[in-house]
Design an enzyme around this catalytic site. Structure first.
Site, PDB file in Angstrom:
ATOM      1  NE  ARG A 141       4.433   1.728  -1.458  1.00 30.30           N
ATOM      2  CZ  ARG A 141       5.374   1.801  -0.530  1.00 30.30           C
ATOM      3  NH1 ARG A 141       6.536   2.330  -0.823  1.00 30.30           N
ATOM      4  NH2 ARG A 141       5.185   1.371   0.683  1.00 30.30           N
ATOM      5  CD  GLU A 143      25.861 -12.078  -3.631  1.00 31.69           C
ATOM      6  OE1 GLU A 143      25.880 -11.946  -4.856  1.00 31.69           O
ATOM      7  OE2 GLU A 143      24.834 -12.425  -3.013  1.00 31.69           O
ATOM      8  CD  GLU A 193      20.924 -16.119   0.426  1.00 32.97           C
ATOM      9  OE1 GLU A 193      21.383 -16.800  -0.509  1.00 32.97           O
ATOM     10  OE2 GLU A 193      20.629 -14.922   0.301  1.00 32.97           O
ATOM     11  CD1 TRP A 248      -2.206  -6.594  -2.400  1.00 26.93           C
ATOM     12  CD2 TRP A 248      -1.318  -5.615  -4.188  1.00 26.93           C
ATOM     13  NE1 TRP A 248      -1.999  -7.570  -3.337  1.00 26.93           N
ATOM     14  CE2 TRP A 248      -1.458  -7.004  -4.443  1.00 26.93           C
ATOM     15  CE3 TRP A 248      -0.780  -4.798  -5.186  1.00 26.93           C
ATOM     16  CZ2 TRP A 248      -1.057  -7.574  -5.648  1.00 26.93           C
ATOM     17  CZ3 TRP A 248      -0.390  -5.382  -6.377  1.00 26.93           C
ATOM     18  CH2 TRP A 248      -0.534  -6.756  -6.605  1.00 26.93           C
ATOM     19  CG  ASN A 302       2.065  -0.143   3.851  1.00 30.83           C
ATOM     20  OD1 ASN A 302       1.712  -1.290   3.569  1.00 30.83           O
ATOM     21  ND2 ASN A 302       3.209   0.371   3.464  1.00 30.83           N
ATOM     22  N   GLY A 303       0.304  -2.373   5.932  1.00 26.40           N
ATOM     23  CA  GLY A 303       0.804  -3.436   6.802  1.00 26.40           C
ATOM     24  C   GLY A 303      -0.329  -4.277   7.370  1.00 26.40           C
ATOM     25  CB  CYS A 339      -0.862   0.028   1.246  1.00 22.98           C
ATOM     26  SG  CYS A 339      -1.866  -1.439   1.438  1.00 22.98           S
ATOM     27  CE  LYS A 379      18.931  -7.766  -8.119  1.00 17.91           C
ATOM     28  NZ  LYS A 379      19.170  -8.475  -6.847  1.00 17.91           N
ATOM     29  CE  LYS A 421      23.065 -12.626  -0.530  1.00 20.60           C
ATOM     30  NZ  LYS A 421      21.904 -13.031  -1.286  1.00 20.60           N
ATOM     31  CG  HIS A 477      30.932 -36.715   7.373  1.00 22.98           C
ATOM     32  ND1 HIS A 477      31.190 -38.053   7.579  1.00 22.98           N
ATOM     33  CD2 HIS A 477      29.797 -36.450   8.049  1.00 22.98           C
ATOM     34  CE1 HIS A 477      30.227 -38.577   8.333  1.00 22.98           C
ATOM     35  NE2 HIS A 477      29.369 -37.612   8.632  1.00 22.98           N
TER      36      HIS A 477
HETATM   37  O1  M6R Z   1      17.483 -13.357 -10.956  1.00 25.08           O
HETATM   38  P1  M6R Z   1      17.718 -14.716 -10.336  1.00 25.08           P
HETATM   39  O2  M6R Z   1      17.024 -14.884  -9.045  1.00 25.08           O
HETATM   40  O3  M6R Z   1      17.453 -15.835 -11.274  1.00 25.08           O
HETATM   41  O4  M6R Z   1      19.272 -14.721 -10.028  1.00 25.08           O
HETATM   42  C1  M6R Z   1      19.880 -15.867  -9.538  1.00 25.08           C
HETATM   43  C2  M6R Z   1      21.268 -15.558  -9.015  1.00 25.08           C
HETATM   44  O5  M6R Z   1      22.058 -15.003 -10.011  1.00 25.08           O
HETATM   45  C3  M6R Z   1      21.208 -14.583  -7.825  1.00 25.08           C
HETATM   46  O6  M6R Z   1      20.415 -15.078  -6.790  1.00 25.08           O
HETATM   47  C4  M6R Z   1      22.610 -14.339  -7.275  1.00 25.08           C
HETATM   48  O7  M6R Z   1      23.122 -15.500  -6.705  1.00 25.08           O
HETATM   49  C5  M6R Z   1      22.580 -13.187  -6.282  1.00 25.08           C
HETATM   50  N1  M6R Z   1      23.641 -12.275  -6.563  1.00 25.08           N
HETATM   51  C6  M6R Z   1      22.683 -13.636  -4.877  1.00 25.08           C
HETATM   52  O8  M6R Z   1      22.699 -12.590  -3.980  1.00 25.08           O
END
Ligand code: M6R
Length: 607
Positions: A27, A486, A479, A74, A98-99, A2, A602, A483, A502
């Site tokens: 949004r 990267e 994950e 929404w 909103n929420g 919203c 991205k 994170k 192992h």
């Molecule tokens: O757009 P997608 O979700 O398909 O992208 C997949 C990966 O390239 C993406 O998740 C990538 O690993 C990110 N940089 C992780 O933070």
């Protein structure tokens, strides 16, 4: 999500409110409305559908008044309709929201017992009625709102306008952001600074728990404890009013912090909050008929799929295999009829995921896409799409897309379980109630940020970091490691706790931080054994857990990040917050390019 707008202006505001709402259209919304004070009295105009419908109504019945609030809604509680559109007004007050107000049912029952008659199906109207009751009992608008806010449970943003109070607007932030705009003898309010672009570039942001009393002279902000606080005014460059970082240094931080708001939006889309059921859109295949599921994706999206594998197997008892898309597409996996392939992608353009989708279709699978960009190639080529509704994600490191993927997949898992007759109605209600708490729990988790910033100073000195988790926290460990590497360029690995001995245990010495993601669940004791193994070798443990886990982890060299207790199913969503903040703060300390880390794109549209 919203959108909220408010103006205390020098001339008629209705048109300006609509102009501002238009900037929040991105949004998503399904109805809109405006309230103004015409000759000091509250007037409301609302319309189902797009803003042009509201404008048509305003053309026919123009609204005067120099003070106004507006809203794009929404639908959450109650279907999209004029009756459920905001503002919700009583004789004395109009509210936009909103929420999610988590405890609206209890509050509504209480008000109905006092004789209040509700005119909508929304949770928002409860807020209007509560404030109205206080004012009826003689309280001033400010005192009435001060009385009501502590009674509301959930994550939300609110704006109030009051009858016969032409120089007053009140705003409150708990989980969903609000920006305040400063004009010359005018004041503005918006869900984000983008909404205020046409009026001012002088913006301040409410912080978590703040509430603000606005007049044309300025604003008085109080924090959660009622103390008057200053929130700095920033001059926002014109360009930033198109894609806005808010008061954050990086898009990644903004996207981490907006998760309570966006995930509420995702859940609202896939749940019927009043009936406490999952309500997916119609799909072109029968969920009850699904025999097996293959999930395929890349990077963070793959880890969201890996979490969902646990949920699908638990709730729907369907065999699931989760695969890296670049492997799946070439492995020539035999896929037998009756199968569903779920492709997950933020961008919807990832080359390997798209190729996997095409392979699955060739094999006669039904393909369901879980994407953030609904116009993407993957969305167009799939048999069905469940959009995650996270809004534009600018930071290369995926954050809010991950948690919204999880929210969507959690709803899907429950829907399949129910379609197969494996989840009782009571189970479904219990799960839906747990999902509704996620925005508030995320808001709590964000409060760990200062603590995480301090411990990240140690992490920033490490050469390698290990992440451990069991069950759904294993993919979250993967994950977390992704994170960290990267954006901070520190080498990190994620492992299932049971795998430690192992191989990876050979790496442990006093230079190795180990992040252990372990809420107190049925396998917590096993994780404690893993921590003992790490501690015995001098490893430094950062334990992300809850109060019970913290009390029972009697292991040396443990730093603890303590989250509230919560049902196991929602842990991966809420525990994502500290995991993301660890990577973020470490990267900031390392001085890397957080939003555009080296070598990464991205959207990966090539192999
Ligand atoms: O757009 P997608 O979700 O398909 O992208 C997949 C990966 O390239 C993406 O998740 C990538 O690993 C990110 N940089 C992780 O933070």
């Amino acid at each position: 999500m919203c959108g909220i707008v408010g103006i205390l202006g020098k001339s008629a505001v209705a048109e300006k409110v609509v102009e501002s709402l238009r900037r929040l259209e991105y949004r998503g919304y399904d109805s809109a409305g405006v309230a103004t004070l015409e000759h000091g009295r509250l007037e409301v105009c609302r319309a189902e559908g797009k803003l042009k419908n509201l404008e048509h109504k305003l053309d026919k019945h123009p609204m005067g008044g120099h003070s106004g609030i507006g809203h794009t809604r929404w639908a959450t509680h109650g279907k999209p309709s004029e009756r459920n559109a905001h503002p919700h007004a009583t004789k004395r007050v109009a509210v936009v929201h909103n929420g999610i107000i988590e405890n609206f049912r209890e509050l509504k029952t209480e008000l109905e017992a006092e004789g209040v008659v509700f005119r909508s199906d929304t949770d928002t109207e409860v807020v209007a009625q509560l404030v109205d009751r206080q004012m009826l009992a003689g309280k001033s608008p400010v005192a009435a709102v001060a009385e009501v806010l502590p009674r509301l449970k959930g994550a939300f943003a609110l704006a109030f306008l009051f009858d016969r109070e032409a120089d007053l607007m009140i705003a409150a932030r708990r989980g969903s952001p609000l920006a305040i705009g400063y004009g010359d003898g005018e004041m503005f309010l918006g869900s984000d600074a983008i909404a205020l672009g046409p009026f001012t570039d002088r913006i301040s942001y409410l912080e978590e728990g703040d509430w603000a009393v606005l007049t044309r002279e300025g604003v008085e902000v109080r924090d959660e404890s009622g103390r008057i606080v200053e929130r700095p005014i920033q001059k926002v460059p014109a360009g930033a009013l198109l894609v806005d970082k808010g008061n954050h240094r990086h898009f990644m931080a903004k996207e981490i912090y907006e998760q309570p708001e966006v995930i509420a939006h995702t859940f609202s889309h896939y749940l019927d909050l009043s009936a406490e059921t999952v309500a997916l859109p119609d799909l072109p295949f029968d969920l009850a008929e699904i025999q097996h599921i293959s999930i395929t994706a890349c990077g963070t999206a793959l880890y969201a799929g890996a979490v969902a594998e646990y949920w699908l197997e638990r709730f729907a008892r369907v065999p699931v295999s989760t695969d890296i898309a670049s492997e799946f597409r070439y492995r020539e996996t035999p896929l037998t009829p009756g199968g569903l392939t779920i492709v997950i992608s933020q961008s919807g353009e990832t080359a390997d995921t798209l190729a996997s989708l095409r392979y699955a279709k060739e094999c006669g699978q039904k393909v369901l896409a879980v994407v953030n960009v609904p116009t993407s190639t993957i969305a167009r080529e799939a048999d069905a799409v469940l959009p995650i509704l996270a809004g534009p994600e600018i930071g290369v490191a995926s954050t809010k897309a991950f948690t919204c993927q999880l929210a969507t997949l959690a709803c899907l898992s429950v829907a399949i379980g129910r379609a197969k007759g494996l989840l009782s109605q009571e189970d479904e209600h219990r799960l839906v109630r747990a999902f509704m708490e996620v925005p508030r729990l995320m808001t709590e988790a964000l409060k760990l940020s200062p603590e995480i910033e301090v411990l990240s100073r140690t992490l920033a000195k490490a050469r390698d970091v290990l992440y451990l988790g069991r069950g759904t926290n294993f993919p979250l460990a993967l994950e977390g490691a992704l994170k960290l590497k990267e954006i901070s360029y520190i080498h990190a690995e994620g492992y299932a706790g049971g795998e430690l001995k192992h191989g990876p245990i050979a790496l442990i010495d006093e230079t190795m931080p180990v992040v252990v993601i372990a809420p107190h669940d049925r396998i917590f004791d096993k994780t404690v054994s893993n921590m003992e193994e790490v501690a015995a070798r001098g490893g430094k443990i950062i334990l992300v857990t809850d109060p019970k886990g913290a009390a029972q982890a009697h292991v040396d060299a443990v730093q603890k990040l303590i989250l509230p207790e919560m049902p196991a199913t929602v842990c991966p969503m809420v525990y994502s917050i500290p995991v993301q903040l660890i990577a973020y703060h470490t990267a900031v300390i390392m001085g890397t390019d957080v939003d555009q880390p080296r070598n990464l794109a991205k959207s990966v549209t090539v192999e």
